[in-house]
Enzyme design. Structure first.
Site, PDB file in Angstrom:
ATOM      1  N   HIS A   4       0.838  -1.205   0.000  1.00 19.37           N
ATOM      2  CA  HIS A   4       0.000   0.000   0.000  1.00 19.37           C
ATOM      3  C   HIS A   4       0.872   1.255   0.000  1.00 19.37           C
ATOM      4  CE1 HIS A   4      -3.160  -2.578   2.225  1.00 19.37           C
ATOM      5  NE2 HIS A   4      -3.670  -2.330   1.024  1.00 19.37           N
ATOM      6  N   LYS A  15     -18.812  -5.816   7.529  1.00 18.38           N
ATOM      7  CA  LYS A  15     -17.584  -6.573   7.749  1.00 18.38           C
ATOM      8  C   LYS A  15     -16.880  -6.053   8.997  1.00 18.38           C
ATOM      9  CE  LYS A  15     -13.683  -7.960   4.852  1.00 18.38           C
ATOM     10  NZ  LYS A  15     -12.955  -7.630   3.644  1.00 18.38           N
ATOM     11  N   ARG A  54      -2.015  -6.012  -8.415  1.00 20.83           N
ATOM     12  CA  ARG A  54      -0.986  -7.009  -8.145  1.00 20.83           C
ATOM     13  C   ARG A  54      -0.957  -8.090  -9.213  1.00 20.83           C
ATOM     14  NH1 ARG A  54      -3.344  -8.432  -2.418  1.00 20.83           N
ATOM     15  NH2 ARG A  54      -5.115  -8.275  -3.790  1.00 20.83           N
ATOM     16  N   SER A  97      -3.335  -7.561   2.799  1.00 20.77           N
ATOM     17  CA  SER A  97      -3.626  -7.421   4.228  1.00 20.77           C
ATOM     18  C   SER A  97      -4.090  -8.748   4.818  1.00 20.77           C
ATOM     19  CB  SER A  97      -4.686  -6.347   4.445  1.00 20.77           C
ATOM     20  OG  SER A  97      -4.200  -5.085   4.070  1.00 20.77           O
TER      21      SER A  97
END
Length: 161
Positions: free
Chosen positions: A17, A41, A90, A127
């Site tokens: 990040h 969440k 990514r 993460s």
């Protein structure tokens, strides 16, 4: 003034990040790193903790501000005069999802999306992976800032931090 937003959950922020944030900070006059609040969440860290960590690890970028939001990113962009969303990619699987999002955002609000390829050093990093490794006692210090590694240890392995 050229402004961009880097939205995400940042639960927790990783070196991947930070690589994207730093590179975006070199391209735009102002960069808002915005923590997305997903009420359906439960994160490992609450939004306030994520903002604290992001504020600490982005201090070297005077043009980066940290905020949070709930709802659509494009609504945040409209409300704050931001015309570009920056997303790090990514892998090809990221592109498939982010392309659909970017097309929707353009159609909804005319907000452009800039895709930035991740530094290959961080192409595997997420993460979720960091939290998993930390939960089982693995060393995540090469993948997150020191403050994040310390908070992960304190949260996931009390008594070891």
């Amino acid at each position: 003034m050229r402004r961009a937003i880097c939205p995400g959950s940042f639960d927790p922020v990783t070196n991947g990040h930070l690589d994207i944030i730093g590179r975006v900070a070199n391209l735009y006059d102002e960069v808002v790193v915005a923590v997305f609040v997903n009420q359906s969440k439960v994160g490992l860290f609450d939004v306030g903790e994520r903002i604290e960590m992001l504020t600490e690890v982005t201090r070297q970028y005077p043009n980066v501000t940290i905020d949070s939001f709930a709802g659509l990113t494009v609504d945040y962009c409209r409300a704050h005069g931001i015309s570009v969303i920056v997303k790090g990619l990514r892998a090809v699987s990221d592109f498939d999802y982010e392309l659909q999002q970017s097309q929707m955002n353009l159609g909804l609000a005319g907000v452009e999306t800039l895709f930035m390829a991740t530094n290959p050093l961080y192409s595997f990093l997420s993460s979720s992976l960091v939290k998993d490794v930390a939960k089982w006692g693995g060393d995540v210090s090469p993948h997150v800032p020191d403050v994040v590694a310390q908070r992960l240890a304190a949260r996931l392995r009390p008594g070891t931090a």
